[in-house]
Design a protein around this motif. Structure first.
Motif, PDB file in Angstrom:
ATOM      1  N   MET A 229       0.827  -1.211   0.000  1.00 24.08           N
ATOM      2  CA  MET A 229       0.000   0.000   0.000  1.00 24.08           C
ATOM      3  C   MET A 229       0.860   1.259   0.000  1.00 24.08           C
ATOM      4  O   MET A 229       0.476   2.265  -0.615  1.00 24.08           O
ATOM      5  N   LEU A 230       2.014   1.223   0.665  1.00 19.39           N
ATOM      6  CA  LEU A 230       2.913   2.378   0.628  1.00 19.39           C
ATOM      7  C   LEU A 230       3.450   2.603  -0.782  1.00 19.39           C
ATOM      8  O   LEU A 230       3.524   3.749  -1.241  1.00 19.39           O
TER       9      LEU A 230
ATOM     10  N   ALA B  89      10.081  12.937  -0.343  1.00 21.97           N
ATOM     11  CA  ALA B  89      11.207  12.323   0.371  1.00 21.97           C
ATOM     12  C   ALA B  89      10.734  11.474   1.544  1.00 21.97           C
ATOM     13  O   ALA B  89      11.208  10.348   1.735  1.00 21.97           O
ATOM     14  N   PHE B  90       9.793  11.981   2.326  1.00 19.25           N
ATOM     15  CA  PHE B  90       9.325  11.220   3.484  1.00 19.25           C
ATOM     16  C   PHE B  90       8.537   9.981   3.082  1.00 19.25           C
ATOM     17  O   PHE B  90       8.623   8.942   3.746  1.00 19.25           O
ATOM     18  N   MET B  91       7.806  10.048   1.995  1.00 19.93           N
ATOM     19  CA  MET B  91       7.087   8.851   1.543  1.00 19.93           C
ATOM     20  C   MET B  91       8.060   7.795   1.013  1.00 19.93           C
ATOM     21  O   MET B  91       7.881   6.602   1.258  1.00 19.93           O
ATOM     22  N   ILE B  92       9.096   8.218   0.325  1.00 21.36           N
ATOM     23  CA  ILE B  92      10.111   7.261  -0.145  1.00 21.36           C
ATOM     24  C   ILE B  92      10.865   6.676   1.050  1.00 21.36           C
ATOM     25  O   ILE B  92      11.130   5.471   1.098  1.00 21.36           O
ATOM     26  N   LEU B  93      11.200   7.504   2.022  1.00 20.56           N
ATOM     27  CA  LEU B  93      11.862   6.999   3.231  1.00 20.56           C
ATOM     28  C   LEU B  93      10.978   6.002   3.979  1.00 20.56           C
ATOM     29  O   LEU B  93      11.481   4.998   4.511  1.00 20.56           O
ATOM     30  N   SER B  94       9.685   6.243   4.010  1.00 21.91           N
ATOM     31  CA  SER B  94       8.799   5.305   4.693  1.00 21.91           C
ATOM     32  C   SER B  94       8.790   3.949   3.994  1.00 21.91           C
ATOM     33  O   SER B  94       8.763   2.907   4.661  1.00 21.91           O
ATOM     34  N   ILE B  95       8.836   3.951   2.669  1.00 19.73           N
ATOM     35  CA  ILE B  95       8.921   2.680   1.935  1.00 19.73           C
ATOM     36  C   ILE B  95      10.229   1.970   2.266  1.00 19.73           C
ATOM     37  O   ILE B  95      10.246   0.765   2.543  1.00 19.73           O
ATOM     38  N   ILE B  96      11.314   2.706   2.251  1.00 16.72           N
ATOM     39  CA  ILE B  96      12.630   2.114   2.526  1.00 16.72           C
ATOM     40  C   ILE B  96      12.663   1.517   3.935  1.00 16.72           C
ATOM     41  O   ILE B  96      13.094   0.373   4.128  1.00 16.72           O
ATOM     42  N   PHE B  97      12.199   2.268   4.926  1.00 12.91           N
ATOM     43  CA  PHE B  97      12.217   1.761   6.296  1.00 12.91           C
ATOM     44  C   PHE B  97      11.279   0.574   6.482  1.00 12.91           C
ATOM     45  O   PHE B  97      11.579  -0.352   7.242  1.00 12.91           O
ATOM     46  N   SER B  98      10.166   0.574   5.792  1.00 13.81           N
ATOM     47  CA  SER B  98       9.239  -0.547   5.898  1.00 13.81           C
ATOM     48  C   SER B  98       9.836  -1.821   5.305  1.00 13.81           C
ATOM     49  O   SER B  98       9.691  -2.907   5.875  1.00 13.81           O
ATOM     50  N   VAL B  99      10.510  -1.693   4.171  1.00 13.11           N
ATOM     51  CA  VAL B  99      11.161  -2.859   3.560  1.00 13.11           C
ATOM     52  C   VAL B  99      12.320  -3.340   4.438  1.00 13.11           C
ATOM     53  O   VAL B  99      12.496  -4.559   4.631  1.00 13.11           O
ATOM     54  N   ILE B 100      13.092  -2.426   4.976  1.00 13.42           N
ATOM     55  CA  ILE B 100      14.191  -2.811   5.873  1.00 13.42           C
ATOM     56  C   ILE B 100      13.640  -3.530   7.100  1.00 13.42           C
ATOM     57  O   ILE B 100      14.201  -4.547   7.549  1.00 13.42           O
ATOM     58  N   ALA B 101      12.531  -3.039   7.651  1.00  8.68           N
ATOM     59  CA  ALA B 101      11.919  -3.691   8.810  1.00  8.68           C
ATOM     60  C   ALA B 101      11.426  -5.086   8.462  1.00  8.68           C
ATOM     61  O   ALA B 101      11.544  -6.013   9.283  1.00  8.68           O
ATOM     62  N   LEU B 102      10.900  -5.263   7.268  1.00  7.02           N
ATOM     63  CA  LEU B 102      10.442  -6.586   6.838  1.00  7.02           C
ATOM     64  C   LEU B 102      11.613  -7.560   6.735  1.00  7.02           C
ATOM     65  O   LEU B 102      11.530  -8.712   7.203  1.00  7.02           O
ATOM     66  N   VAL B 103      12.715  -7.108   6.171  1.00  4.23           N
ATOM     67  CA  VAL B 103      13.906  -7.948   6.071  1.00  4.23           C
ATOM     68  C   VAL B 103      14.462  -8.245   7.470  1.00  4.23           C
ATOM     69  O   VAL B 103      14.831  -9.393   7.774  1.00  4.23           O
ATOM     70  N   MET B 104      14.486  -7.245   8.320  1.00  3.12           N
ATOM     71  CA  MET B 104      14.982  -7.448   9.683  1.00  3.12           C
ATOM     72  C   MET B 104      14.091  -8.409  10.474  1.00  3.12           C
ATOM     73  O   MET B 104      14.582  -9.181  11.293  1.00  3.12           O
TER      74      MET B 104
END
Length: 161
Positions: free
Chosen positions: A18-19, A68-83
């Motif tokens: 959704m993001l 920028a903040f929406m792209i950062l939210s996608i990046i952090f969400s994917v990193i959290a999923l991998v973590m």
């Protein structure tokens, strides 16, 4: 416990999708004009064809911040999923998901800042539009805001299990 983890994993994947959709699609504001229905997003203004989003100079920094903040939210969400996946198989009980929950809280904060700036600066502002309302991407972004907060709290609670 396994069913709870699977449910959180599915909601996390849904949040990431959704993001992506809310950031990429150009339906944050929808309005009617003399040419028909028009929609604008973070990147383009679409009527019958899509063109670069016309933004005056004082709103340009706000739009760049939202992007920028929406792209950062996608990046952090994917990193959290991998973590989440890494911590599930590598860390011992009691230490799991602490980092994942913290990263999702950062994702939640990025969504909050991005969508709040958009709400404050761009709500109701559609060029050459008589009436405008929020589109599905704006609503998806707020849903992702709620989901990311719930997921982050669940990760932080699950670290004790």
């Amino acid at each position: 416990m396994l069913v709870l983890l699977a449910g959180i994993f599915v909601v996390h994947i849904a949040t990431v999708i959704m993001l992506f959709v809310s950031t990429i699609a150009n339906v944050w504001m929808v309005g009617t004009s003399n040419l028909g229905t028009a929609s604008s997003g973070l990147w383009l203004l679409c009527n019958k064809t899509c063109e670069q989003l016309p933004v005056n100079s004082r709103d340009e920094a706000s739009l760049k911040a939202v992007q920028a903040f929406m792209i950062l939210s996608i990046i952090f969400s994917v990193i959290a999923l991998v973590m989440f996946i890494v911590q599930l198989f590598t860390l011992e009980k009691g230490k799991r998901f602490y980092i994942t929950g913290a990263i999702m809280l950062v994702c939640w904060l990025c969504i909050l800042i991005g969508v709040s700036i958009y709400t404050a600066r761009f709500t109701g502002k559609m060029p050459e539009s008589t009436s405008s309302h929020h589109g599905y991407c704006f609503i998806l972004a707020w849903i992702c805001f709620c989901f990311s907060f719930i997921i982050s709290i669940l990760y932080l609670v699950l670290r004790k299990k």
